[in-house]
Design an enzyme around this catalytic site. Structure first.
Site, short mmCIF file in Angstrom:
data_model
loop_
_atom_site.label_atom_id
_atom_site.label_comp_id
_atom_site.label_asym_id
_atom_site.label_seq_id
_atom_site.Cartn_x
_atom_site.Cartn_y
_atom_site.Cartn_z
N LEU A 282 0.55 0.80 -2.12
CA LEU A 282 -0.82 0.50 -1.38
C LEU A 282 -1.64 1.51 -1.19
CD1 LEU A 282 1.11 -2.10 1.26
CD2 LEU A 282 -0.67 -3.00 -0.49
N ARG A 283 -1.13 2.69 -1.66
CA ARG A 283 -2.17 3.85 -1.38
C ARG A 283 -3.50 3.45 -1.95
NH1 ARG A 283 -0.35 8.97 -0.13
NH2 ARG A 283 1.60 8.92 -1.02
N ALA A 284 -3.73 2.84 -3.22
CA ALA A 284 -4.85 2.72 -3.78
C ALA A 284 -5.60 1.84 -3.00
CB ALA A 284 -4.44 2.07 -5.28
N THR A 287 -6.92 3.60 0.10
CA THR A 287 -8.25 4.68 -0.33
C THR A 287 -9.13 4.04 -0.72
OG1 THR A 287 -6.12 6.11 -1.06
CG2 THR A 287 -8.42 6.60 -1.61
#
Ligand SMILES: [Zn+2]
Length: 345
Positions: A282-284, A287
């Site tokens: 889920l980092r994408a 960000t």
């Protein structure tokens, strides 16, 4: 507003490189987006842009005598010494420029994190700590040219510190910790060594820059550079008005960014885009949302729109694409296609 130091090429005078400028502005508005990775040829002015942005930002208030330039208005982030100083009364402060610290290749770990003098600690009972580059970069930018050539353990260390905002040095039972909040800027030339996917993913944004191949643009770049070299002070003065306007916009955007709303429909679009591209975790998405929000704030919008997501998508996602053996198109093409499919045109 460059305090006393040598003149720096003005941010507003940089020709082209729109993607890099936008990415840097977004991280200046919201540093929690994380660092920026700049892919590109040598001599495309990567470090010029970072220095220019730092020089454009308003000077910071820093506690007098503090080796980490603690912010007097942010007690939660104070170093141990500042906490002790504060007990004794008001902290004096001064204005200093936002630091840009260069990380040279071949640098030792001690130089980066700081050195604990064990001998003095044992013989005199004092904690003798010589701060390193991380201390100097606190509240500013840490620039690594050719991050792909830096040793893996140093890169991991930098990314961990950048994420936690704190540098912890431990040697034989002694430890020192100090604030180290900075935006990591790495430049890399993909032809000179691959970057590990785990590393890529830890950078918030990435941009691609190349030597401009448009005639008019090249001529303008050379003219401005020449003008700057001939009379730096006058050149800086000439661009000060535009830089000041940019500074005001960034400062206003910083204040506003926390109150910008993101409609569910926009979140769904961002999620659809990440699914389409098959980015891990889920980092994408996180960000992408933060960067779109910073962009919305910079453009004085009250809510994030699909348009903001679309414009920042390549920067937020390019470096997180997995290699697809069945699809040899470049990352820009793949993102364009996914943006088109997930967000419409
Ligand atoms: Zn301090």
């Amino acid at each position: 507003m460059q305090s006393g130091t040598r003149p720096i090429f003005p941010f507003s005078a940089i020709v082209g490189q729109d993607e890099m400028k936008l990415a840097l502005i977004c991280t200046a508005v919201d540093p929690s987006i994380g660092g920026v990775l700049v892919f590109g040829d040598r001599g495309t002015g990567k470090s010029t842009a970072i220095r220019a942005l730092a020089a454009l930002l308003p000077p910071m208030h820093a506690v007098v005598g503090c080796r980490y330039a603690c912010d007097p208005a942010d007690p939660d982030a104070w170093c141990t010494e500042c906490r002790e100083r504060a007990v004794g009364g008001m902290l004096k402060h001064r204005s200093i420029p936002v630091p840009v610290v260069d990380m040279p290749l071949g640098v030792t770990e001690d130089r980066v994190v700081g050195a604990l003098d064990l001998e003095r600690a044992l013989s005199q009972g004092v904690k003798a700590f010589e701060p390193g580059l991380l201390a100097r970069a606190n509240r500013g930018f840490l620039y690594i040219d050719e991050v792909n050539l830096l040793e893996d353990h140093l890169v991991d260390l930098l990314i961990d510190v950048a994420a936690s905002g704190e540098n912890l040095v431990e040697r034989e039972g002694l430890s020192v910790r100090h604030p180290a909040r900075f935006v990591l800027i790495g430049s890399g030339n993909p032809e000179e060594g691959e970057l590990r996917p785990q590393l890529l993913d830890r950078f918030g944004l990435s941009v691609e820059i190349s030597t401009p191949n448009e005639l008019g643009e090249r001529v303008t770049i050379v003219k401005r550079r020449d003008e700057f070299e001939r009379d730096k002070v006058e050149f800086v003065a000439k661009w000060e008005k535009l830089d000041a306007a940019m500074r005001r916009r960034i400062v206003a955007a910083r204040k506003r960014v926390a109150s910008i709303s993101t409609p569910d429909a926009v979140l769904e679009s961002a999620a659809r885009l990440c699914m389409q591209l098959g980015t891990d975790g889920l980092r994408a998405e996180l960000t992408l949302m933060r960067a779109a929000r910073a962009l919305a704030s910079f453009e004085q919008s009250e809510t994030v729109s699909v348009g903001h997501v679309r414009r920042i998508a390549a920067s937020a996602l390019r470096h997180r694409l997995r290699r697809d053996p069945l699809d040899e198109s470049g990352s820009a093409v793949r993102i364009d296609r996914a943006v088109h499919e997930a967000l419409g045109s």
